[in-house]
Design a protein around this motif. Sequence first.
Motif, PDB file in Angstrom:
ATOM      1  N   ASN A 175       8.554  15.414  -1.625  1.00  0.00           N
ATOM      2  CA  ASN A 175       8.784  13.981  -1.732  1.00  0.00           C
ATOM      3  C   ASN A 175       7.439  13.262  -1.739  1.00  0.00           C
ATOM      4  N   GLU A 176       7.421  12.085  -2.327  1.00  0.00           N
ATOM      5  CA  GLU A 176       6.171  11.343  -2.413  1.00  0.00           C
ATOM      6  C   GLU A 176       6.378   9.928  -1.934  1.00  0.00           C
ATOM      7  N   ILE A 177       5.383   9.439  -1.238  1.00  0.00           N
ATOM      8  CA  ILE A 177       5.425   8.065  -0.744  1.00  0.00           C
ATOM      9  C   ILE A 177       4.165   7.350  -1.205  1.00  0.00           C
ATOM     10  N   SER A 178       4.366   6.150  -1.728  1.00  0.00           N
ATOM     11  CA  SER A 178       3.239   5.321  -2.131  1.00  0.00           C
ATOM     12  C   SER A 178       3.517   3.901  -1.665  1.00  0.00           C
ATOM     13  N   GLY A 179       2.968   3.555  -0.552  1.00  0.00           N
ATOM     14  CA  GLY A 179       3.223   2.228  -0.005  1.00  0.00           C
ATOM     15  C   GLY A 179       4.694   2.052   0.336  1.00  0.00           C
ATOM     16  N   ARG A 180       5.320   1.063  -0.269  1.00  0.00           N
ATOM     17  CA  ARG A 180       6.754   0.818  -0.003  1.00  0.00           C
ATOM     18  C   ARG A 180       7.655   1.679  -0.877  1.00  0.00           C
ATOM     19  N   TYR A 181       7.064   2.425  -1.791  1.00  0.00           N
ATOM     20  CA  TYR A 181       7.829   3.245  -2.728  1.00  0.00           C
ATOM     21  C   TYR A 181       7.877   4.688  -2.241  1.00  0.00           C
ATOM     22  N   PHE A 239      16.396  12.687  -8.983  1.00  0.00           N
ATOM     23  CA  PHE A 239      15.046  12.192  -8.707  1.00  0.00           C
ATOM     24  C   PHE A 239      15.193  10.725  -8.336  1.00  0.00           C
ATOM     25  N   ASN A 240      15.524  10.483  -7.078  1.00  0.00           N
ATOM     26  CA  ASN A 240      15.843   9.133  -6.634  1.00  0.00           C
ATOM     27  C   ASN A 240      14.618   8.372  -6.139  1.00  0.00           C
ATOM     28  N   PHE A 241      14.706   7.079  -6.265  1.00  0.00           N
ATOM     29  CA  PHE A 241      13.575   6.190  -5.983  1.00  0.00           C
ATOM     30  C   PHE A 241      14.009   5.158  -4.944  1.00  0.00           C
ATOM     31  N   THR A 242      13.258   5.088  -3.856  1.00  0.00           N
ATOM     32  CA  THR A 242      13.591   4.136  -2.793  1.00  0.00           C
ATOM     33  C   THR A 242      12.472   3.125  -2.617  1.00  0.00           C
ATOM     34  N   ILE A 243      12.879   1.872  -2.546  1.00  0.00           N
ATOM     35  CA  ILE A 243      11.953   0.795  -2.230  1.00  0.00           C
ATOM     36  C   ILE A 243      12.282   0.330  -0.824  1.00  0.00           C
ATOM     37  N   THR A 244      11.301   0.396   0.041  1.00  0.00           N
ATOM     38  CA  THR A 244      11.484  -0.027   1.429  1.00  0.00           C
ATOM     39  C   THR A 244      11.032  -1.473   1.576  1.00  0.00           C
ATOM     40  N   ALA A 245      11.798  -2.225   2.332  1.00  0.00           N
ATOM     41  CA  ALA A 245      11.445  -3.635   2.569  1.00  0.00           C
ATOM     42  C   ALA A 245      11.192  -4.344   1.245  1.00  0.00           C
ATOM     43  N   SER A 246      12.219  -4.404   0.423  1.00  0.00           N
ATOM     44  CA  SER A 246      12.085  -4.952  -0.927  1.00  0.00           C
ATOM     45  C   SER A 246      11.541  -6.380  -0.906  1.00  0.00           C
ATOM     46  N   GLN A 247      10.868  -6.715  -2.014  1.00  0.00           N
ATOM     47  CA  GLN A 247      10.307  -8.055  -2.172  1.00  0.00           C
ATOM     48  C   GLN A 247      10.775  -8.629  -3.500  1.00  0.00           C
ATOM     49  N   VAL A 248      10.695  -9.940  -3.609  1.00  0.00           N
ATOM     50  CA  VAL A 248      11.132 -10.606  -4.842  1.00  0.00           C
ATOM     51  C   VAL A 248      10.376 -10.058  -6.052  1.00  0.00           C
ATOM     52  N   VAL A 249       9.123  -9.685  -5.857  1.00  0.00           N
ATOM     53  CA  VAL A 249       8.320  -9.160  -6.973  1.00  0.00           C
ATOM     54  C   VAL A 249       8.810  -7.803  -7.462  1.00  0.00           C
TER      55      VAL A 249
END
Lengths: 116, 115
Positions: free
Chosen positions: A58-64, A75-85
Motif C-alpha cells: 500500500n502507498e500513502i502520500s499525504g492525505r492520499y 486498486f482502491n484510492f482513499t482520501i483522508t480528511a477530504s477538502q473542497v479542492v
Amino acid sequence: AQKVTQAQTEISVVEKEDVTLDCVYETRDTTYYLFWYKQPPSGELVFLIRRNSFDEQNEISGRYSWNFQKSTSSFNFTITASQVVDSAVYFCALSDYTGTASKLTFGTGTRLQVTL
Amino acid sequence: KAGVTQTPRYLIKTRGQQVTLSCSPISGHRSVSWYQQTPGQGLQFLFEYFSETQRNKGNFPGRFSGRQFSNSRSEMNVSTLELGDSALYLCASSLAPSGGEETQYFGPGTRLLVL
C-alpha cells in the motif's frame, strides 16, 4: 480484453470526511500497471500514482492512500480528511506490458463532490 | 519543465469540415498518445506515436489520423467531421512507449464542438 470498472459514478461528502474510490480491473496479463488520474473541471488529467502488478504494498502520500489487492483485482484510492479542492473526477486506468506500446484503458470515472 | 501543451484549446467546426489538433510533449518525451473523451464513451485511446511512427491504434474510423514530427510534436486530424466527434481530445506524452513502465502525462486537451 482489459477492463476497468469504477462502480461509483458519483460520491458526495462533507469536508473532512474520509472517502474511498473503488477500482476493479480485469486483465489476462501477469505484468501490468495501474494508475489513478484526477480530472478537475479544467479538463487536464493529473497523474496521481502508478503501481506495477508485482508491488502490492500500500502507498500513502499525504492525505492520499492506495490499497492494491491482487487477489480481488482491486486498486482502491482513499482520501483522508477530504477538502473542497479534492472535488474532481477520478479515473483508474490499466496498462498492459507490451514493451513497445503504451495504451491506457480507463474506467468510467468517479465524480467526487466535497462540500463545506 | 513545461508540461504537455495542446492547441487550440477550443474549436468549433461544422459537419463535413476537417480539423487539425496539435500537441507538444514534455521536453525529452518521445512518445505521444491521443485520447478522445466523450460523456457517452468515456476516455478512449486513439493512437500512439513514437519516432514518427504509429505504434498502436485504437478502434476508430480512418477519418481519424495523426502524425509525429522529428521534434516529437504530434498532430491529429479528423476529416469529414460528424456531430459525434464533439469531444475533449487529450494528448499524453511519455519518455517512450513502454506499456506502463513510463507514466503518461496529459495536456489540458482541445475541446471540439461540431455543429
